[in-house]
Design a protein around this motif. Structure first.
Motif, PDB file in Angstrom:
ATOM      1  N   LEU A 222       1.062  -1.068   0.065  1.00 56.12           N
ATOM      2  CA  LEU A 222       0.053   0.055   0.093  1.00 56.12           C
ATOM      3  C   LEU A 222       0.858   1.238   0.117  1.00 56.12           C
ATOM      4  O   LEU A 222       2.041   1.148   0.453  1.00 56.12           O
ATOM      5  CB  LEU A 222      -0.996  -0.087   1.206  1.00 56.12           C
ATOM      6  CG  LEU A 222      -1.826  -1.299   1.243  1.00 56.12           C
ATOM      7  CD1 LEU A 222      -2.817  -0.957   2.603  1.00 56.12           C
ATOM      8  CD2 LEU A 222      -2.799  -1.425  -0.001  1.00 56.12           C
ATOM      9  N   LYS A 223       0.302   2.310  -0.616  1.00 61.87           N
ATOM     10  CA  LYS A 223       0.980   3.763  -0.560  1.00 61.87           C
ATOM     11  C   LYS A 223       0.392   4.472   0.375  1.00 61.87           C
ATOM     12  O   LYS A 223      -0.438   4.979   0.557  1.00 61.87           O
ATOM     13  CB  LYS A 223       0.808   4.258  -1.877  1.00 61.87           C
ATOM     14  CG  LYS A 223       1.936   4.963  -2.379  1.00 61.87           C
ATOM     15  CD  LYS A 223       1.575   5.220  -3.839  1.00 61.87           C
ATOM     16  CE  LYS A 223       2.753   6.503  -4.342  1.00 61.87           C
ATOM     17  NZ  LYS A 223       3.857   6.473  -3.726  1.00 61.87           N
ATOM     18  N   PRO A 224       1.411   4.506   1.713  1.00 65.95           N
ATOM     19  CA  PRO A 224       0.846   5.531   2.914  1.00 65.95           C
ATOM     20  C   PRO A 224       1.210   6.963   2.325  1.00 65.95           C
ATOM     21  O   PRO A 224       1.950   6.980   1.755  1.00 65.95           O
ATOM     22  CB  PRO A 224       1.566   4.776   3.829  1.00 65.95           C
ATOM     23  CG  PRO A 224       2.769   4.287   3.224  1.00 65.95           C
ATOM     24  CD  PRO A 224       2.471   3.927   2.083  1.00 65.95           C
ATOM     25  N   ILE A 225       0.074   7.766   2.956  1.00 64.22           N
ATOM     26  CA  ILE A 225       0.508   8.975   2.942  1.00 64.22           C
ATOM     27  C   ILE A 225       1.308   9.692   4.228  1.00 64.22           C
ATOM     28  O   ILE A 225       0.774   9.411   5.325  1.00 64.22           O
ATOM     29  CB  ILE A 225      -0.876   9.962   2.637  1.00 64.22           C
ATOM     30  CG1 ILE A 225      -1.858   9.492   1.677  1.00 64.22           C
ATOM     31  CG2 ILE A 225      -0.680  11.341   2.661  1.00 64.22           C
ATOM     32  CD1 ILE A 225      -1.236   9.452   0.298  1.00 64.22           C
ATOM     33  N   ILE A 226       2.373  10.050   4.238  1.00 62.18           N
ATOM     34  CA  ILE A 226       3.165  10.215   5.340  1.00 62.18           C
ATOM     35  C   ILE A 226       3.498  11.687   5.452  1.00 62.18           C
ATOM     36  O   ILE A 226       4.003  12.519   4.578  1.00 62.18           O
ATOM     37  CB  ILE A 226       4.439   9.340   5.214  1.00 62.18           C
ATOM     38  CG1 ILE A 226       4.211   8.061   5.061  1.00 62.18           C
ATOM     39  CG2 ILE A 226       5.164   9.720   6.524  1.00 62.18           C
ATOM     40  CD1 ILE A 226       5.396   7.095   5.084  1.00 62.18           C
ATOM     41  N   GLN A 227       3.257  12.194   6.631  1.00 66.85           N
ATOM     42  CA  GLN A 227       3.752  13.494   7.069  1.00 66.85           C
ATOM     43  C   GLN A 227       4.814  13.219   8.354  1.00 66.85           C
ATOM     44  O   GLN A 227       4.324  13.087   9.355  1.00 66.85           O
ATOM     45  CB  GLN A 227       2.654  14.664   7.552  1.00 66.85           C
ATOM     46  CG  GLN A 227       2.001  15.344   6.510  1.00 66.85           C
ATOM     47  CD  GLN A 227       1.189  16.241   7.076  1.00 66.85           C
ATOM     48  OE1 GLN A 227       0.032  15.729   7.650  1.00 66.85           O
ATOM     49  NE2 GLN A 227       1.343  17.528   6.865  1.00 66.85           N
ATOM     50  N   SER A 228       6.024  13.354   8.140  1.00 65.84           N
ATOM     51  CA  SER A 228       6.980  13.066   9.129  1.00 65.84           C
ATOM     52  C   SER A 228       7.765  14.278   9.373  1.00 65.84           C
ATOM     53  O   SER A 228       8.500  15.042   8.529  1.00 65.84           O
ATOM     54  CB  SER A 228       7.643  11.945   8.978  1.00 65.84           C
ATOM     55  OG  SER A 228       8.707  11.669   9.758  1.00 65.84           O
ATOM     56  N   ASP A 229       8.170  14.367  10.706  1.00 63.48           N
ATOM     57  CA  ASP A 229       9.306  15.334  11.082  1.00 63.48           C
ATOM     58  C   ASP A 229      10.573  14.927  10.404  1.00 63.48           C
ATOM     59  O   ASP A 229      10.855  13.772   9.965  1.00 63.48           O
ATOM     60  CB  ASP A 229       9.421  15.442  12.565  1.00 63.48           C
ATOM     61  CG  ASP A 229       8.287  16.194  13.037  1.00 63.48           C
ATOM     62  OD1 ASP A 229       7.743  17.197  12.424  1.00 63.48           O
ATOM     63  OD2 ASP A 229       8.266  16.010  14.400  1.00 63.48           O
ATOM     64  N   LYS A 230      11.359  15.766   9.916  1.00 59.43           N
ATOM     65  CA  LYS A 230      12.632  15.428   9.257  1.00 59.43           C
ATOM     66  C   LYS A 230      13.998  16.138   9.763  1.00 59.43           C
ATOM     67  O   LYS A 230      13.749  16.837  10.674  1.00 59.43           O
ATOM     68  CB  LYS A 230      12.387  16.064   7.708  1.00 59.43           C
ATOM     69  CG  LYS A 230      11.434  15.565   6.860  1.00 59.43           C
ATOM     70  CD  LYS A 230      11.102  16.307   5.798  1.00 59.43           C
ATOM     71  CE  LYS A 230       9.906  15.285   4.872  1.00 59.43           C
ATOM     72  NZ  LYS A 230       9.266  16.044   4.095  1.00 59.43           N
TER      73      LYS A 230
END
Ligand code: AHR
Length: 497
Positions: free
Chosen positions: A385-393
């Protein structure tokens, strides 16, 4: 630090080809002799294969194993490894400066792979040899009978053909270290003619055209463009190889090296599709990432190795905890490109840059990298699956905007299980993950496995397993959302149903 993720059943990237969990056995060091084969060992079976090694390989569920090389294949005479063992020649093996006894060859390896419940991915010698040896080997392996080479196989005790489906057209032919290395034009012509003959001998096979030896080769990506112009019509895949190491002892940067692998894959896809466009072709070339791993711990000590020994301990990297995290990230990267990466091979499987180690005449033990390989191979099957990710960087020496969260998500429809593979790259802080599970109504956490350790350099040895996973991670479901505080510098598998 935190990351927000959305996972939805409808966001399907691909049906994962299980062959991305493949591996590799080369006639090199103690991979074959003293690794999979040790006739004097108390656990050896009637063929001399170590049963304890076979058991670990079966646990890993390795679907395909590349063989016999590697650099070794480029000066290998496959005929040396067939027929009565006492008549097989001892040869100077030029790639690794050892003596090859040829006690294991094509038939024995096919037998071993059958016992390991794996398929063989066979490489042909396009270095010192070429089309003639390749088509004869294919006839020996796959033709049912009634011809010189198929009857020879039958005479050697193998009535049924081995039916080897996947074949590599040489190995790292762009490398100056390769016996019989070639320019792109030279390789393209030889590979084309070899492929043509092989597909006449057995039209059901699949062929891997040789790509660059790594991302930093001076001829990359012209090599792919030029060689594929030649081999496009007969090839099904192009190969990629890449190894990493933490040479600078910079862990934050090291854990991001999977982003380099990601770029490499993207560039190869573009190059394949460029040639597709140029040729006005309807056919798509897929990727075979048939050598990947961490490899650097043993390079220095291997330089002093005495030449012309039989099965000396070469490339015996002892992996540490941070290596296991990078291996996990590399496997995530393969899953996240599984729409185009259809085959991959962790290089290698036993003793040589390997997850499984053996003691001569003694026991087996698991390296740190065994664990991500095990969980990803066993539970990473189904739909990517293609998750939508918003992660700190964060930024590091070589990379910018590195997400702290590295992940892959797999839905296994058959078992109705959703599996999240998650790495926290932060060296000192936990990562708070909130994952919206939307279409996975009423799913609950089956297990949350965590691979963590305070010391990035902790290793496993034959006597002590410092790095091993536990399954008391803290993931919970709260209102259709998965919440977990993923420990600093850790790899995790959360399995839901
Ligand atoms: O896996 C070890 C070596 O790495 C292989 O023989 C070669 O193909 C690559 O350079």
């Amino acid at each position: 630090i935190s990351a927000k993720v959305i996972v939805d059943k409808e966001y399907v990237l691909s049906d994962i080809d299980e062959r991305i969990y493949g591996s590799f056995i080369e006639h090199l060091g103690r991979a074959v002799y003293g690794g999979i084969y040790d006739p004097g060992h108390e656990l050896a079976d009637e063929n001399g294969f170590r049963q304890d090694v076979l058991d670990l390989v079966k646990d890993l569920q390795v679907p395909i194993v590349r063989y016999p090389g590697g650099n070794m294949v480029s000066a290998y005479n496959w005929e040396d490894g067939i027929g009565p063992k006492d008549q097989r020649p001892r040869r100077l093996e030029l790639a690794w400066s050892t003596i090859e006894t040829n006690q294991i060859g094509t038939n024995e390896f096919a037998e071993w792979a059958r016992k390991a419940e794996s398929d063989v991915m066979m490489a042909v010698n396009l270095g010192t040899r070429g089309m003639d040896a390749a088509r004869n080997l294919l006839e020996y392996c796959n033709h049912p009978g009634g011809t010189y080479y198929s009857d020879l196989r039958i005479k050697h005790g193998y009535k049924d053909p081995h039916n080897i489906k996947t074949w590599c057209l040489g190995n790292e032919m762009d490398g100056p270290w390769q016996m019989g290395g070639k320019t792109a034009e030279e390789y393209g012509r030889v590979a084309y003619e070899t492929a043509k003959a092989m597909k006449i001998v057995d039209p059901s096979i699949e062929l891997v055209s040789c790509g660059s030896s790594n991302y930093n080769m001076p001829t990359f990506p012209d090599w792919e463009a030029i060689t594929l112009e030649h081999t496009y019509d007969f090839a099904d895949y192009v190969s990629l190889h890449q190894y990493y190491g933490n040479h600078e002892n910079d862990t934050a940067n090291y854990l991001a090296k999977s982003l380099d692998m990601d770029d490499f894959i993207k560039t190869i896809i573009s190059t394949c599709d460029y040639i597709k466009a140029k040729k006005r072709s309807n056919k798509t070339i897929n990727l075979s990432f048939d050598e990947w791993n961490v490899w650097y711990h043993s390079t220095e000590s291997d330089r002093g190795m005495q030449p012309w020994q039989v099965a000396p301990p070469q490339l015996e990297d002892v992996y540490n905890f941070e290596d296991a995290l990078l291996v996990a990230n590399m496997m995530h990267t393969l899953i996240n490109h599984s729409d185009r990466v259809k085959i991959a091979a962790m290089a290698q499987l036993v003793n040589v840059i390997a997850p499984i180690m053996t003691e001569n005449q003694g026991k087996t033990w698991k390296q740190t990298i065994y664990y991500p390989y095990y969980y990803l191979s066993v539970y990473g099957r189904g739909k990517a699956l293609k998750p939508i990710i918003q992660s700190d960087k964060y930024d590091s020496k070589e990379f910018t905007d590195i997400p702290y969260l590295d992940s892959a998500v797999v839905y296994n429809e058959e078992r109705d299980e959703l599996v999240l593979f998650l790495t926290n790259r932060h060296l000192t802080e936990p990562l708070n993950i909130e994952c919206d599970l939307r279409s996975f109504e009423n799913f609950h956490v089956l297990e949350h496995v965590v691979l963590e350790h305070d010391d990035p350099k902790a290793v496993n040895t034959k006597d002590e397993e410092q790095v091993r996973p536990h399954n008391i991670g803290n993931a919970i479901i709260d209102n259709q959302s998965l919440k977990a505080a993923v420990p600093k510098m850790s790899w995790n598998m959360v399995r839901l149903k």
